[in-house]
Design an enzyme around this catalytic site. Structure first.
Site, short mmCIF file in Angstrom:
data_model
loop_
_atom_site.label_atom_id
_atom_site.label_comp_id
_atom_site.label_asym_id
_atom_site.label_seq_id
_atom_site.Cartn_x
_atom_site.Cartn_y
_atom_site.Cartn_z
N THR A 181 13.23 -40.95 -58.85
CA THR A 181 12.13 -40.90 -57.89
C THR A 181 10.78 -41.18 -58.55
O THR A 181 10.61 -40.90 -59.74
CB THR A 181 12.11 -39.50 -57.24
OG1 THR A 181 10.91 -39.34 -56.50
CG2 THR A 181 12.14 -38.39 -58.28
N ASP A 182 9.82 -41.63 -57.75
CA ASP A 182 8.46 -41.81 -58.27
C ASP A 182 7.76 -40.48 -58.52
O ASP A 182 6.73 -40.43 -59.20
CB ASP A 182 7.62 -42.68 -57.32
CG ASP A 182 7.47 -42.10 -55.92
OD1 ASP A 182 8.05 -41.04 -55.62
OD2 ASP A 182 6.76 -42.74 -55.10
N GLU A 183 8.33 -39.38 -57.99
CA GLU A 183 7.66 -38.07 -58.14
C GLU A 183 7.61 -37.61 -59.60
O GLU A 183 6.83 -36.72 -59.93
CB GLU A 183 8.34 -37.01 -57.27
CG GLU A 183 8.30 -37.37 -55.81
CD GLU A 183 8.54 -36.21 -54.86
OE1 GLU A 183 8.55 -35.05 -55.30
OE2 GLU A 183 8.73 -36.48 -53.66
N TYR A 196 11.65 -29.77 -57.93
CA TYR A 196 12.47 -30.98 -57.68
C TYR A 196 12.12 -32.08 -58.68
O TYR A 196 12.99 -32.61 -59.36
CB TYR A 196 12.26 -31.47 -56.24
CG TYR A 196 12.75 -32.90 -56.03
CD1 TYR A 196 14.10 -33.21 -56.06
CD2 TYR A 196 11.84 -33.94 -55.82
CE1 TYR A 196 14.55 -34.52 -55.89
CE2 TYR A 196 12.27 -35.25 -55.64
CZ TYR A 196 13.63 -35.54 -55.68
OH TYR A 196 14.07 -36.83 -55.51
N LYS A 245 14.33 -33.83 -61.71
CA LYS A 245 14.65 -35.27 -61.77
C LYS A 245 14.09 -35.87 -63.07
O LYS A 245 14.75 -36.71 -63.70
CB LYS A 245 14.04 -36.00 -60.56
CG LYS A 245 14.71 -35.71 -59.23
CD LYS A 245 16.17 -36.13 -59.12
CE LYS A 245 16.36 -37.61 -59.08
NZ LYS A 245 17.80 -37.97 -58.79
#
Ligand code: NAD
Ligand code: DAU
Length: 350
Positions: free
Chosen positions: A131-133, A156, A160
């Site tokens: 993810t970009d997060e 989260y 990741k």
């Protein structure tokens, strides 16, 4: 015949990836491994379940012995790893589950692939979907690139980020052939109605309040899920081992503007008076540590692998609304779990 393991294939993005691979590559055998958590639903892939090149295996990637046996049983030449706990709000209320699935689960898969493939890494690939997060939160300016520093801020995104680092460690230390991609917010059919867009569609349809966190000023970069699946196909087949590719929609929206657009589409589709759906917007307590803005620079993927998003947002959103309105049974089915209870606890009106 190549045998490919896809994890999390009963979830939102995974189901679109499984469908694309099963239909496009009849010479591949696709094994879909999924625990069927609240987010996994075999309804998502009903249309392909009888295809001869498809098999479903129910199992937990956190179960090391099970994962190891699975790699002994099948001769996988590739892994596309999507299984994860994926919802930021759930990671705030229950972080531990995210550590188990997203970190330990990924390590179990890396270990099993390494053990099975150690004799010969040729023509093998472990593809980790991320993810970009992991890059943290942007201010008003700038875009995340593949070299942006990691700065995860929710349980989260930290889980990741951890899994991304571990995947790269297996590449550098053990020479396991890996590739990674980091994608922005997906939307489209089959997304669990805890995420902003399907939650809002469902609430508007049922004339319930639409919770917008804080002032609705946070920005996300939205990509239609089938465009993500196409990018995954390109990267799996043409990506370079050891590389990372960013995937994004080139489509930034402030949450409140997105919700206003959705309300307009819903008024039209449901033949309501203009403004009816917008009257349901309710500003609620902000998410803890809410990242302000995500936006992706996907030029590497566009230049090297000739990928580009195919849909304009308005078109994709209208298509998504149609799907949810036509699939009431799906919505009722996924909402029979603990979702309603969770919803009541989560949104405290300001
Ligand atoms: P999802 O929550 O809809 O689906 C996750 C799937 O994983 C479910 O089918 C679930 O049953 C399965 N799963 C969960 N724990 C498992 C376990 N321990 N063992 C086996 N299966 C398990 O998630 P999604 O939105 O489809 O996201 C898929 C992947 O893409 C995730 O890795 C996520 O981090 C990543 N991603 C998502 C987005 C997005 O916008 N949704 C964007 C970028 C990246
Ligand atoms: O950026 C990629 C990520 O996008 C993925 O890695 C995650 O798995 C996926 O869940 C998604 O994370 P977000 O937190 O951005 O998505 P969500 O749909 O939960 O929220 C989108 C925005 O809308 C965010 O700014 C929070 C806000 N929001 C969300 C909900 C559920 C609201 O204002 N109200 C809501 O009810």
């Amino acid at each position: 015949m190549k045998t490919i393991l896809i994890t999390g294939g009963a979830g939102f993005i995974g189901s679109h990836v499984v469908r694309l691979f099963v239909n496009k590559y009849p010479d591949y055998k696709i094994i879909n491994l999924d625990k069927l958590t609240y987010a996994g639903n075999l309804e998502n892939i009903r249309d392909i379940e009888k295809k001869p090149n498809y098999e479903f295996v129910k199992g937990d990637i956190v179960d090391e012995a099970f994962v190891s046996e699975l790699f002994k049983k099948y001769n996988f030449s590739g892994v596309i790893h999507l299984a994860a706990e994926s919802h930021v709000d759930r990671s705030i209320s229950n972080p531990t589950e995210f550590i188990f699935t997203n970190i330990i689960g990924t390590v179990n898969l890396l270990n099993a692939a390494r053990a099975k493939w150690s004799e010969n890494f040729n023509d093998k690939l472990f593809y980790h979907i991320s993810t970009d997060e992991v890059y943290g939160s942007l201010g008003e300016e700038g875009l995340f690139t593949e070299s942006s520093p990691y700065d995860p801020r929710s349980p989260y995104s930290a889980s990741k980020a951890s899994s991304d680092h571990l995947v790269r460690a297996w590449y550098h230390t053990f020479k396991l052939p890996v590739v990674l991609s980091n994608c922005s917010n997906n939307y489209g059919p089959n997304q669990f109605p805890e995420k902003l867009i399907p939650l809002a569609i469902n609430n508007i349809k049922n004339m319930k309040q639409v919770p917008v966190y804080g002032k609705g000023e946070n920005i996300r970069d939205w990509l239609f899920v089938e465009d993500h699946a196409r990018a995954i196909d390109q990267i799996f087949h043409r990506g370079k081992a050891g590389e990372t590719y960013n995937i994004g929609g080139i489509n930034e929206w402030k949450n409140i503007d997105l919700i206003q657009l959705l309300c307009k589409i819903m008024d039209e589709k449901l033949k309501r008076n203009p403004g009816t759906s917008a009257s349901l917007i309710s500003f609620v307590k902000d998410r803890a540590g809410h990242d302000l803005r995500y936006a992706i620079d996907s030029s590497k993927l566009q230049k090297e692998l000739s990928w580009a998003p195919s849909l304009q947002f308005e078109e994709g959103l209208a298509k998504t609304v149609d799907w949810y309105l036509e699939n009431e049974a799906w919505m009722n089915n996924v909402m029979t779990g603990d979702y309603e209870k969770y919803y009541e606890k989560q949104y405290i009106k300001r």
